[in-house]
Design an enzyme around this catalytic site. Structure first.
Site, PDB file in Angstrom:
ATOM      1  N   HIS A 141      94.574 148.845 -40.391  1.00  0.00           N
ATOM      2  CA  HIS A 141      93.613 149.814 -40.936  1.00  0.00           C
ATOM      3  C   HIS A 141      92.372 149.901 -40.075  1.00  0.00           C
ATOM      4  O   HIS A 141      91.304 150.326 -40.535  1.00  0.00           O
ATOM      5  CB  HIS A 141      93.267 149.408 -42.383  1.00  0.00           C
ATOM      6  N   GLY A 173      87.274 121.912 -21.986  1.00  0.00           N
ATOM      7  CA  GLY A 173      86.694 122.248 -23.284  1.00  0.00           C
ATOM      8  C   GLY A 173      87.651 123.034 -24.155  1.00  0.00           C
ATOM      9  O   GLY A 173      87.858 122.716 -25.325  1.00  0.00           O
ATOM     10  N   ARG A 174      88.327 124.030 -23.561  1.00  0.00           N
ATOM     11  CA  ARG A 174      89.216 124.887 -24.346  1.00  0.00           C
ATOM     12  C   ARG A 174      90.556 124.217 -24.649  1.00  0.00           C
ATOM     13  O   ARG A 174      91.428 124.833 -25.266  1.00  0.00           O
ATOM     14  CB  ARG A 174      89.394 126.225 -23.658  1.00  0.00           C
ATOM     15  N   GLU A 210      89.339 132.651 -20.495  1.00  0.00           N
ATOM     16  CA  GLU A 210      88.485 131.755 -19.697  1.00  0.00           C
ATOM     17  C   GLU A 210      89.347 130.959 -18.699  1.00  0.00           C
ATOM     18  O   GLU A 210      88.866 130.564 -17.635  1.00  0.00           O
ATOM     19  CB  GLU A 210      87.698 130.803 -20.595  1.00  0.00           C
ATOM     20  N   GLU A 267      72.769 126.645 -26.091  1.00  0.00           N
ATOM     21  CA  GLU A 267      72.839 127.054 -27.499  1.00  0.00           C
ATOM     22  C   GLU A 267      73.005 125.825 -28.399  1.00  0.00           C
ATOM     23  O   GLU A 267      72.343 125.679 -29.423  1.00  0.00           O
ATOM     24  CB  GLU A 267      74.024 127.994 -27.725  1.00  0.00           C
ATOM     25  N   LYS A 305      80.767 118.794 -24.591  1.00  0.00           N
ATOM     26  CA  LYS A 305      81.328 117.976 -23.501  1.00  0.00           C
ATOM     27  C   LYS A 305      80.229 117.571 -22.523  1.00  0.00           C
ATOM     28  O   LYS A 305      80.115 116.435 -22.133  1.00  0.00           O
ATOM     29  CB  LYS A 305      82.427 118.769 -22.799  1.00  0.00           C
ATOM     30  N   LYS A 312      74.299 131.990 -17.301  1.00  0.00           N
ATOM     31  CA  LYS A 312      73.473 130.872 -17.783  1.00  0.00           C
ATOM     32  C   LYS A 312      72.244 130.707 -16.897  1.00  0.00           C
ATOM     33  O   LYS A 312      71.120 130.533 -17.363  1.00  0.00           O
ATOM     34  CB  LYS A 312      74.284 129.570 -17.777  1.00  0.00           C
TER      35      LYS A 312
HETATM   36  O1  F6P Z   1      82.094 128.812 -21.849  1.00  0.00           O
HETATM   37  C1  F6P Z   1      81.730 127.854 -20.938  1.00  0.00           C
HETATM   38  C2  F6P Z   1      81.941 126.489 -21.535  1.00  0.00           C
HETATM   39  O2  F6P Z   1      81.705 125.516 -20.563  1.00  0.00           O
HETATM   40  C3  F6P Z   1      83.323 126.314 -22.146  1.00  0.00           C
HETATM   41  O3  F6P Z   1      84.312 126.059 -21.192  1.00  0.00           O
HETATM   42  C4  F6P Z   1      83.064 125.188 -23.084  1.00  0.00           C
HETATM   43  O4  F6P Z   1      84.097 125.027 -24.043  1.00  0.00           O
HETATM   44  C5  F6P Z   1      81.738 125.641 -23.707  1.00  0.00           C
HETATM   45  O5  F6P Z   1      81.038 126.266 -22.624  1.00  0.00           O
HETATM   46  C6  F6P Z   1      80.908 124.546 -24.329  1.00  0.00           C
HETATM   47  O6  F6P Z   1      80.671 123.541 -23.389  1.00  0.00           O
HETATM   48  P1  F6P Z   1      80.174 122.086 -23.928  1.00  0.00           P
HETATM   49  O7  F6P Z   1      81.302 121.549 -24.757  1.00  0.00           O
HETATM   50  O8  F6P Z   1      79.905 121.311 -22.692  1.00  0.00           O
HETATM   51  O9  F6P Z   1      78.945 122.323 -24.755  1.00  0.00           O
END
Ligand code: F6P
Length: 526
Positions: A383, A266-267, A352, A212, A206, A493
Site C-alpha cells: 500500500h 560492526g555490522r 556498507e 552520536e 566498537k 564525519k
Molecule cells: O557506519 C560506520 C560505522 O563505523 C559502522 O560500521 C559501525 O557499525 C557504526 O559506525 C558504529 O561504530 P561504533 O560501534 O564504533 O560506534
C-alpha cells in the site's frame, strides 16, 4: 591478483547466455521446467530458499557456479574461516564466525587463541544477563532493573534491535529500548518515560569514538547523575567496546566493560556482547539458540557443494539479477511484522559492505556492485511502494521472507498474509500483458526469491542472518572488493567535525560549506 571480472571466460559465457535469456519471458522459462518449484529450492534445518521465480535455468545456475569457482569463492571462504587478514585495508581478520563457533579447538590469530577470548566474553555476558534478569543486579536505590537502554548506532544498534524485535515473543526480562540518532528526540523520548532507579544503559561502540553514541551516552549519564548522583553511574551503565581506556574514562569499571575485537566488523557483531540488550530481553538460553542457528549456517556454508550451498546460491542469483541482468534495486520484503527491522539491518550489512567500486588490488571494479537495498514488511509495502515495484521504470529484484508457522495462532490472518506474499511474487514474475489499457500493463519478468523459515525462533533467525552475512561475503569475492571496511563513511564525519569546530575554511569547497552551515545556523536562531 584477481583479474577483472569482465575478462573471465565465465563472464563472457554468462553475457552470451543473458542475451538468450533476455528474449524469454520468465513465465515461459518457468513453464518449461514444471518441476522447478521443487528442484529450484534449497533447504537447511527448516530454512528454505526457493528461487523458482528467477529467470534462470539449470544452465544459468551452472554458468553462475562456474563463475563462483573461477573467482575462487571456496579458497576465500577458507581464508576467512581460518582467520587470515582478508580485511586488507585495515589489516584485520574477519572472524564473526568465531563468535558462534561450536568447536573449542584453538583458532589462532597472530599466535593467540581467540576462542579463549570469546569464551571469557560469553561467560561475562551470561553473568551480567543472569544477574540483571533475576534481580540480583540492582540500581543505586536497590531497585531491580526493569528497562535497558542500548545506546549505539549502525552495527551497535541495528543487529540487537532487530533480534529483540524479531524475538519479542521470547522476551521475558527487562524491556529493551534503543537510542541511536544524535537528534535528542531519540534519547529524550525514552528518558521521559523511564525511572532512572530502574534503568540500565548499555553504551555499545566498537571504537567508543562515534560522535552520536558518545553524545547520547554523556547526556544519559548527566540525566542519571542529576537524579541519582555521580556514584550511581557504576550501577546504571555497562559498556561494550574494544576501547577499554575510553570506557574507563567514561566511568565504566572493568567489571562492567565487555570486550569487542577488531576482527569483528560492526555490522557483523550482533553475536558478540553487542547483542547484550537482546540477550537481556530474551535470556541467554535463547541467545545461545540464535548462535546455534548461525553456527549451523556457517557449517553449511563451509561444507556444502556450491550448487547446494544456500549463501552461494543467494549470492550468485543476486549477481545474475543485478550485475548481469541489470537490476539496481533489491527489495527485501519480510511478510512478518516481527521482522520489520530486517530491511534496515540488511541495508547496513549489504550496502556498507559492498557499496564500493574500489577493488582489493586498489583498482576500480569493471562491473556494477551492490544495488540499493530497501524494504518494508508485507503487506504494508503493498500500500505504498509496490506500485513502483510492479509498474515502475526500473529493473528490480526482490527477496520475500516468510514464516511458515504462525506465532499468533491466527490461521485466517496467516493465510491472507502468505497468500499476499506469493501473489506479489507471482505478479512481479508473470505480470499482466494481456490488456488493452496501457496503464493496466504489468511488464512482469521481475525476479524474486522466497525465503521461508519454519518458525521465527532464535535458531531460525540465526540461520537467516548468517545466510545474508555469507551472501554478502560471496558477492564481494565475485566483485573483488573488500566487504569489511567502510572508508566511505569517514569524509562526512570529518566534515561535520570541522563544521562544529568552526575551523577556518582552507579551500573554496570548505568555505562554501561553512557559509551554508552558518546560513542554516542563522535560521536556528530565528
Ligand atoms: O557506519 C560506520 C560505522 O563505523 C559502522 O560500521 C559501525 O557499525 C557504526 O559506525 C558504529 O561504530 P561504533 O560501534 O564504533 O560506534
Amino acid at each position: 591478483m584477481t583479474p577483472p571480472l569482465t575478462q573471465s571466460s565465465s563472464w563472457r559465457n554468462l553475457l552470451q547466455h543473458r542475451d538468450v535469456m533476455r528474449r524469454k519471458r520468465l513465465l515461459d522459462i518457468a513453464l518449461v521446467e514444471p518441476d522447478r518449484l521443487k528442484s529450484f529450492e534449497l533447504s537447511l534445518d527448516g530454512l528454505r530458499l526457493n528461487y523458482a521465480l528467477n529467470a534462470v535455468t539449470a544452465e544459468t545456475i551452472a554458468l553462475l557456479m562456474k563463475l563462483a569457482r573461477e573467482r575462487d569463492v571456496e579458497s576465500w571462504r577458507e581464508r576467512m574461516f581460518k582467520g587470515e587478514k582478508i580485511n586488507e585495508t585495515e589489516n584485520r581478520a574477519v572472524l564473526h564466525v568465531a563468535l558462534r563457533r561450536k568447536e573449542t579447538t584453538p583458532l589462532l590469530l597472530d599466535g593467540h587463541d581467540v576462542m579463549q577470548d570469546v569464551k571469557a566474553m560469553r561467560q561475562k555476558m551470561a553473568r551480567h544477563v543472569t544477574a540483571i534478569r533475576n534481580g540480583q543486579w540492582t540500581g543505586a536505590t536497590g531497585k531491580p532493573i526493569r528497562h535497558i537502554v542500548n545506546i549505539g548506532i549502525g552495527g551497535s544498534d541495528l543487529g540487537p534491535r532487530l533480534v529483540t524485535m524479531a524475538l519479542q515473543s521470547y522476551a521475558s526480562g527487562p524491556q529493551a529500548h534503543f537510542v541511536a540518532n544524535v537528534d535528542a528526540a531519540d534519547l529524550f523520548s525514552k528518558l521521559k518515560i523511564l525511572d532512572p532507579a530502574e534503568t540500565l544503559f548499555l553504551v555499545v561502540s566498537k571504537t567508543f569514538t562515534t560522535q552520536e553514541t558518545l553524545l547520547n551516552a554523556r547526556t544519559a549519564r548527566q540525566w542519571l547523575v542529576e537524579h541519582l548522583g555521580e556514584q550511581a553511574v557504576g550501577k546504571h551503565f555497562l559498556a561494550v567496546s574494544t576501547n577499554y581506556e575510553a570506557m574507563k574514562a567514561f566511568g565504566i569499571d572493568a567489571e562492567n566493560a565487555l570486550p569487542m575485537w577488531d576482527w569483528v566488523g560492526g555490522r557483523f557483531s550482533l553475536w558478540s556482547a553487542v547483542g547484550l540488550s537482546a540477550a537481556i530481553a530474551v535470556g541467554m538460553d535463547h541467545f545461545q539458540q540464535l548462535l546455534s542457528g548461525a553456527a549451523a549456517m556457517d557449517e553449511h556454508f563451509r561444507s556444502a557443494p556450491l550448487e547446494q550451498n544456500m549463501p552461494v546460491m543467494l549470492a550468485m542469483l543476486g549477481v545474475w539479477n543485478g550485475t548481469v541482468m541489470g537490476a539496481r534495486v533489491q527489495a527485501v520484503l519480510p511478510y512478518n511484522e516481527r521482522l520489520r527491522d530486517l530491511p534496515r539491518y540488511l541495508q547496513q550489512l549489504e550496502m556498507e559492505s559492498n557499496g564500493k567500486t574500489a577493488t582489493r588490488g586498489g583498482g576500480e571494479v569493471d562491473c556494477v556492485t551492490a544495488p540499493v537495498l530497501f524494504g518494508e514488511p508485507g503487506t504494508i509495502g503493498q500500500h505504498s511502494f509496490h506500485q513502483w515495484l510492479h509498474q515502475g521504470s526500473d529493473a528490480i529484484m526482490a527477496d520475500f521472507i516468510g514464516v511458515a508457522q504462525d506465532a499468533d495462532h491466527q490461521p485466517e490472518h496467516h493465510r491472507v498474509l502468505l497468500a499476499n506474499m506469493v501473489a506479489q511474487a507471482g505478479a512481479l514474475a508473470f505480470g499482466q500483458t494481456q490488456t488493452t489499457a496501457r496503464h493496466e500493463l504489468y511488464p512482469g519478468n521481475r525476479p524474486s526469491n522466497l525465503i521461508i523459515l519454519d518458525r521465527l525462533d532464535p535458531f531460525h533467525l540465526g540461520l537467516l542472518l548468517a545466510l545474508f552475512e555469507h551472501k554478502v561475503f560471496v558477492q564481494s569475492v565475485i566483485w573483488n572488493i573488500n566487504a569489511f571496511d567502510q572508508p566511505g563513511v569517514e569524509l562526512g564525519k570529518r566534515l561535520a567535525t570541522k563544521l562544529l569546530s568552526g575551523e577556518n575554511p582552507v579551500d573554496p569547497a570548505w568555505n562554501l560549506l561553512m557559509n551554508l552551515y552558518n546560513q542554516i545556523a542563522v535560521y536556528c536562531k530565528t
